[in-house]
Design a protein around this motif. Sequence first.
Motif, PDB file in Angstrom:
ATOM      1  N   THR A 212       0.885  -1.275   0.105  1.00  0.00           N
ATOM      2  CA  THR A 212      -0.115  -0.033  -0.061  1.00  0.00           C
ATOM      3  C   THR A 212       0.906   1.114  -0.150  1.00  0.00           C
ATOM      4  OG1 THR A 212      -1.664  -1.334   1.163  1.00  0.00           O
ATOM      5  CG2 THR A 212      -1.740   1.306   1.252  1.00  0.00           C
ATOM      6  N   ILE A 213       0.619   2.053  -0.841  1.00  0.00           N
ATOM      7  CA  ILE A 213       1.338   3.524  -0.964  1.00  0.00           C
ATOM      8  C   ILE A 213       0.301   4.604  -0.354  1.00  0.00           C
ATOM      9  CG2 ILE A 213       2.145   5.422  -2.387  1.00  0.00           C
ATOM     10  CD1 ILE A 213       3.191   3.168  -4.309  1.00  0.00           C
ATOM     11  N   SER A 214       0.588   5.341   0.561  1.00  0.00           N
ATOM     12  CA  SER A 214       0.054   6.354   1.083  1.00  0.00           C
ATOM     13  C   SER A 214       0.786   7.865   0.541  1.00  0.00           C
ATOM     14  CB  SER A 214      -0.031   6.257   2.570  1.00  0.00           C
ATOM     15  OG  SER A 214      -0.634   7.338   3.105  1.00  0.00           O
ATOM     16  N   THR A 215       0.018   8.391  -0.165  1.00  0.00           N
ATOM     17  CA  THR A 215       0.276  10.012  -0.484  1.00  0.00           C
ATOM     18  C   THR A 215      -0.451  11.009  -0.132  1.00  0.00           C
ATOM     19  OG1 THR A 215       0.774  11.245  -2.342  1.00  0.00           O
ATOM     20  CG2 THR A 215      -1.184   9.699  -2.586  1.00  0.00           C
ATOM     21  N   VAL A 216       0.184  12.081   0.464  1.00  0.00           N
ATOM     22  CA  VAL A 216      -0.287  13.315   0.813  1.00  0.00           C
ATOM     23  C   VAL A 216      -1.255  13.916  -0.204  1.00  0.00           C
ATOM     24  CG1 VAL A 216       1.594  14.807  -0.005  1.00  0.00           C
ATOM     25  CG2 VAL A 216       0.209  15.109   1.948  1.00  0.00           C
ATOM     26  N   GLY A 217      -1.343  13.319  -1.519  1.00  0.00           N
ATOM     27  CA  GLY A 217      -1.999  13.795  -2.636  1.00  0.00           C
ATOM     28  C   GLY A 217      -1.500  14.655  -3.795  1.00  0.00           C
ATOM     29  N   LEU A 218      -0.601  14.018  -4.154  1.00  0.00           N
ATOM     30  CA  LEU A 218       0.113  14.868  -5.256  1.00  0.00           C
ATOM     31  C   LEU A 218      -0.531  14.306  -6.406  1.00  0.00           C
ATOM     32  CD1 LEU A 218       3.928  14.426  -4.177  1.00  0.00           C
ATOM     33  CD2 LEU A 218       2.367  16.156  -3.710  1.00  0.00           C
ATOM     34  N   SER A 219      -1.432  15.132  -7.111  1.00  0.00           N
ATOM     35  CA  SER A 219      -2.337  14.815  -8.321  1.00  0.00           C
ATOM     36  C   SER A 219      -1.767  14.089  -9.218  1.00  0.00           C
ATOM     37  CB  SER A 219      -3.207  16.029  -8.588  1.00  0.00           C
ATOM     38  OG  SER A 219      -3.922  16.454  -7.448  1.00  0.00           O
ATOM     39  N   ALA A 235      -3.565   4.894  -1.038  1.00  0.00           N
ATOM     40  CA  ALA A 235      -4.362   5.529   0.036  1.00  0.00           C
ATOM     41  C   ALA A 235      -3.877   6.904   0.167  1.00  0.00           C
ATOM     42  CB  ALA A 235      -3.904   4.945   1.332  1.00  0.00           C
ATOM     43  N   VAL A 236      -4.828   7.942   0.062  1.00  0.00           N
ATOM     44  CA  VAL A 236      -4.859   9.161   0.135  1.00  0.00           C
ATOM     45  C   VAL A 236      -4.859   9.990   1.136  1.00  0.00           C
ATOM     46  CG1 VAL A 236      -5.310  11.478  -1.074  1.00  0.00           C
ATOM     47  CG2 VAL A 236      -5.138   9.175  -2.531  1.00  0.00           C
ATOM     48  N   SER A 237      -4.019  10.705   2.047  1.00  0.00           N
ATOM     49  CA  SER A 237      -4.220  11.522   3.269  1.00  0.00           C
ATOM     50  C   SER A 237      -5.241  12.764   3.056  1.00  0.00           C
ATOM     51  CB  SER A 237      -2.825  11.911   3.829  1.00  0.00           C
ATOM     52  OG  SER A 237      -2.123  10.683   3.929  1.00  0.00           O
ATOM     53  N   LEU A 238      -6.119  12.579   3.181  1.00  0.00           N
ATOM     54  CA  LEU A 238      -7.398  13.821   3.233  1.00  0.00           C
ATOM     55  C   LEU A 238      -7.180  14.853   4.139  1.00  0.00           C
ATOM     56  CD1 LEU A 238      -8.692  14.489   0.434  1.00  0.00           C
ATOM     57  CD2 LEU A 238     -10.535  13.293   1.381  1.00  0.00           C
ATOM     58  N   HIS A 239      -7.495  14.209   5.385  1.00  0.00           N
ATOM     59  CA  HIS A 239      -7.663  14.901   6.689  1.00  0.00           C
ATOM     60  C   HIS A 239      -8.664  16.147   6.790  1.00  0.00           C
ATOM     61  CE1 HIS A 239      -4.706  12.272   7.844  1.00  0.00           C
ATOM     62  NE2 HIS A 239      -3.686  12.762   7.220  1.00  0.00           N
ATOM     63  N   GLY A 273     -10.105   0.429 -11.738  1.00  0.00           N
ATOM     64  CA  GLY A 273     -11.043  -0.327 -11.021  1.00  0.00           C
ATOM     65  C   GLY A 273     -10.867  -0.846  -9.682  1.00  0.00           C
ATOM     66  N   ARG A 274      -9.884  -0.201  -8.953  1.00  0.00           N
ATOM     67  CA  ARG A 274      -9.429  -0.537  -7.745  1.00  0.00           C
ATOM     68  C   ARG A 274     -10.184   0.429  -6.711  1.00  0.00           C
ATOM     69  NH1 ARG A 274      -5.848  -4.509  -7.126  1.00  0.00           N
ATOM     70  NH2 ARG A 274      -5.396  -3.774  -5.030  1.00  0.00           N
ATOM     71  N   ARG A 275     -10.528  -0.103  -5.559  1.00  0.00           N
ATOM     72  CA  ARG A 275     -11.101   0.764  -4.439  1.00  0.00           C
ATOM     73  C   ARG A 275      -9.894   1.784  -4.111  1.00  0.00           C
ATOM     74  NH1 ARG A 275     -13.570  -1.261   1.135  1.00  0.00           N
ATOM     75  NH2 ARG A 275     -11.145  -1.804   1.452  1.00  0.00           N
ATOM     76  N   ILE A 276     -10.278   2.963  -3.611  1.00  0.00           N
ATOM     77  CA  ILE A 276      -9.172   3.826  -3.144  1.00  0.00           C
ATOM     78  C   ILE A 276      -9.552   4.152  -1.726  1.00  0.00           C
ATOM     79  CG2 ILE A 276     -10.474   6.091  -3.583  1.00  0.00           C
ATOM     80  CD1 ILE A 276      -7.574   6.969  -4.669  1.00  0.00           C
ATOM     81  N   THR A 277      -8.377   4.283  -0.902  1.00  0.00           N
ATOM     82  CA  THR A 277      -8.698   4.469   0.860  1.00  0.00           C
ATOM     83  C   THR A 277      -8.315   6.041   0.887  1.00  0.00           C
ATOM     84  OG1 THR A 277      -7.882   2.225   1.009  1.00  0.00           O
ATOM     85  CG2 THR A 277      -7.720   3.889   2.920  1.00  0.00           C
ATOM     86  N   PHE A 278      -8.988   6.678   1.652  1.00  0.00           N
ATOM     87  CA  PHE A 278      -8.660   7.945   2.297  1.00  0.00           C
ATOM     88  C   PHE A 278      -8.446   7.945   3.669  1.00  0.00           C
ATOM     89  CE2 PHE A 278     -11.287   8.681  -1.401  1.00  0.00           C
ATOM     90  CZ  PHE A 278     -10.683   9.683  -2.049  1.00  0.00           C
ATOM     91  N   LEU A 300     -17.352  12.559  -1.548  1.00  0.00           N
ATOM     92  CA  LEU A 300     -16.641  11.390  -1.895  1.00  0.00           C
ATOM     93  C   LEU A 300     -17.777  10.473  -2.557  1.00  0.00           C
ATOM     94  CD1 LEU A 300     -14.580   9.824   1.144  1.00  0.00           C
ATOM     95  CD2 LEU A 300     -13.915  11.492  -0.994  1.00  0.00           C
ATOM     96  N   LYS A 301     -19.011  10.839  -2.758  1.00  0.00           N
ATOM     97  CA  LYS A 301     -20.287  10.170  -3.170  1.00  0.00           C
ATOM     98  C   LYS A 301     -19.920   9.693  -4.602  1.00  0.00           C
ATOM     99  CE  LYS A 301     -25.054  11.034  -3.524  1.00  0.00           C
ATOM    100  NZ  LYS A 301     -25.937  10.595  -3.508  1.00  0.00           N
ATOM    101  N   GLY A 302     -20.487   8.490  -4.722  1.00  0.00           N
ATOM    102  CA  GLY A 302     -20.224   7.462  -5.972  1.00  0.00           C
ATOM    103  C   GLY A 302     -18.855   7.034  -6.429  1.00  0.00           C
ATOM    104  N   MET A 303     -17.852   7.579  -5.451  1.00  0.00           N
ATOM    105  CA  MET A 303     -16.537   6.706  -5.752  1.00  0.00           C
ATOM    106  C   MET A 303     -16.303   5.473  -4.961  1.00  0.00           C
ATOM    107  SD  MET A 303     -12.701   8.974  -5.330  1.00  0.00           S
ATOM    108  CE  MET A 303     -13.263  10.355  -4.755  1.00  0.00           C
ATOM    109  N   MET A 304     -15.684   4.697  -5.534  1.00  0.00           N
ATOM    110  CA  MET A 304     -15.336   3.248  -4.920  1.00  0.00           C
ATOM    111  C   MET A 304     -14.162   3.608  -3.974  1.00  0.00           C
ATOM    112  SD  MET A 304     -14.745  -0.239  -6.648  1.00  0.00           S
ATOM    113  CE  MET A 304     -13.474  -0.131  -7.734  1.00  0.00           C
ATOM    114  N   CYS A 305     -14.464   3.734  -2.519  1.00  0.00           N
ATOM    115  CA  CYS A 305     -13.764   4.351  -1.634  1.00  0.00           C
ATOM    116  C   CYS A 305     -13.986   3.835  -0.193  1.00  0.00           C
ATOM    117  CB  CYS A 305     -13.533   5.933  -1.572  1.00  0.00           C
ATOM    118  SG  CYS A 305     -14.923   6.723  -0.977  1.00  0.00           S
TER     119      CYS A 305
END
Length: 364
Positions: A212-219, A235-239, A273-278, A300-305
């Motif tokens: 699992t890679i966790s990123t601060v969110g570098l688009s 995984a994306v760190s949203l907070h 097609g993969r689920r993303i984690t926040f 996040l509505k509608g996103m596979m997460c």
Amino acid sequence: MLIYDLNFPSLEKLFKEWKQPAYRAKQVWQGLYQHLYNSPENFTNLPKSLREKMEEKLTFAPFKVSTYQDSSDGFTRKTLFELPDKNLVEAVLMRYGDPADNPQITAAALNSENLRGAKKRRTLCISTQAGCAMGCVFCATGQMGFKRHLSSGEIVAQVMFYAQMLKDENELVTNIVFMGMGEPFHNYENTMEAIDRLNDSDGYNFGARRFTISTVGLSPQIRRFADEKRQVNLAVSLHEVDDDKRLAIMPVNKRYKIDNVLEACRYYVEQTGRRITFEWALINGVNDTPEVAAKLAIKLKGMMCHVNAIPLNPTTGYNGKATDRQRAHLFKETLEQAGIPCTIRMRRGIDIGAGCGQLAGSVS
Ligand code: SAH
Ligand code: SF4
């Protein structure tokens, strides 16, 4: 030259330069990644002269093990590594699913296939940089600033260190998370190279889906990662869900605003097609209210997460407090009622400064 920095073709090239038969590279590769040898003297299947040459020309230990600490419950071990340039990095082993860790789970249940989460896991939390340039205010690594990128071999060597240690206990690494020190997408190439090396089916053969890679969110890197269609979890760190509030705790939000990050996340889900984690560090009274949860659910509505919420771990440079159990539960309920799955994660290794965001390359 650090041996773990070499991919298989480079190893083949080196041995060719050394006028060795072609099969030698394969022997060494298997020795390193299947038998977990960590010194030339382990390679008893090689001629002595070659072992001596390896000893002279190659480095097997990129760092000194400065110290390690075990949490009081014995399930978390943090190791502090000292690099040759004196920079310090840390990596953590977390043991899950052992009977004593989960008193309500019996040994028989541990063997049952369908008891979710109860199976033994050996998760490594690995660093990709010494320090971090992203400056998130609640994170000890961010508080120390950026020192340097780690090479792919320095990343691989942290895994090999623990793999060797677990091997002595007849155990295996089951999961690898890039959630230690540093921002993996700021050190993109080296992190991916490390994954490729560990994933090699003729070598360590560690399944892509167990990283699992966790990123601060570098688009841009999230999009690049999506295009590469890897099986690795993201995984994306949203907070925070509001730009101004996120900017106040995460300077990266100046460059990549929430909607921009979430667009990249939607692109990732579409492409793979993969689920993303926040990830969401719950800070008391800051980002843990039902109102915030409701706003997040709309975003996040509608996103596979899936949302992984973890009560904030203490660090010396930030005085926010962890959300209590009751508020955390309410946050989760609010999200779930709006259709967004959420897990409250257990805090681990806090007593030895080994929890998320507590790694600062120091002995605590
Ligand atoms: N740089 C990457 C990965 C390392 S940090 C990233 O930021 O995602 C791993 C996770 O720990 C991230 O989700 C990060 O936001 C979180 N974290 C940082 N400091 C924390 C703290 N004090 N308490 C709880 N989680 C924290
Ligand atoms: Fe860096 Fe991640 Fe810490 Fe932010 S939370 S400072 S990106 S390690």
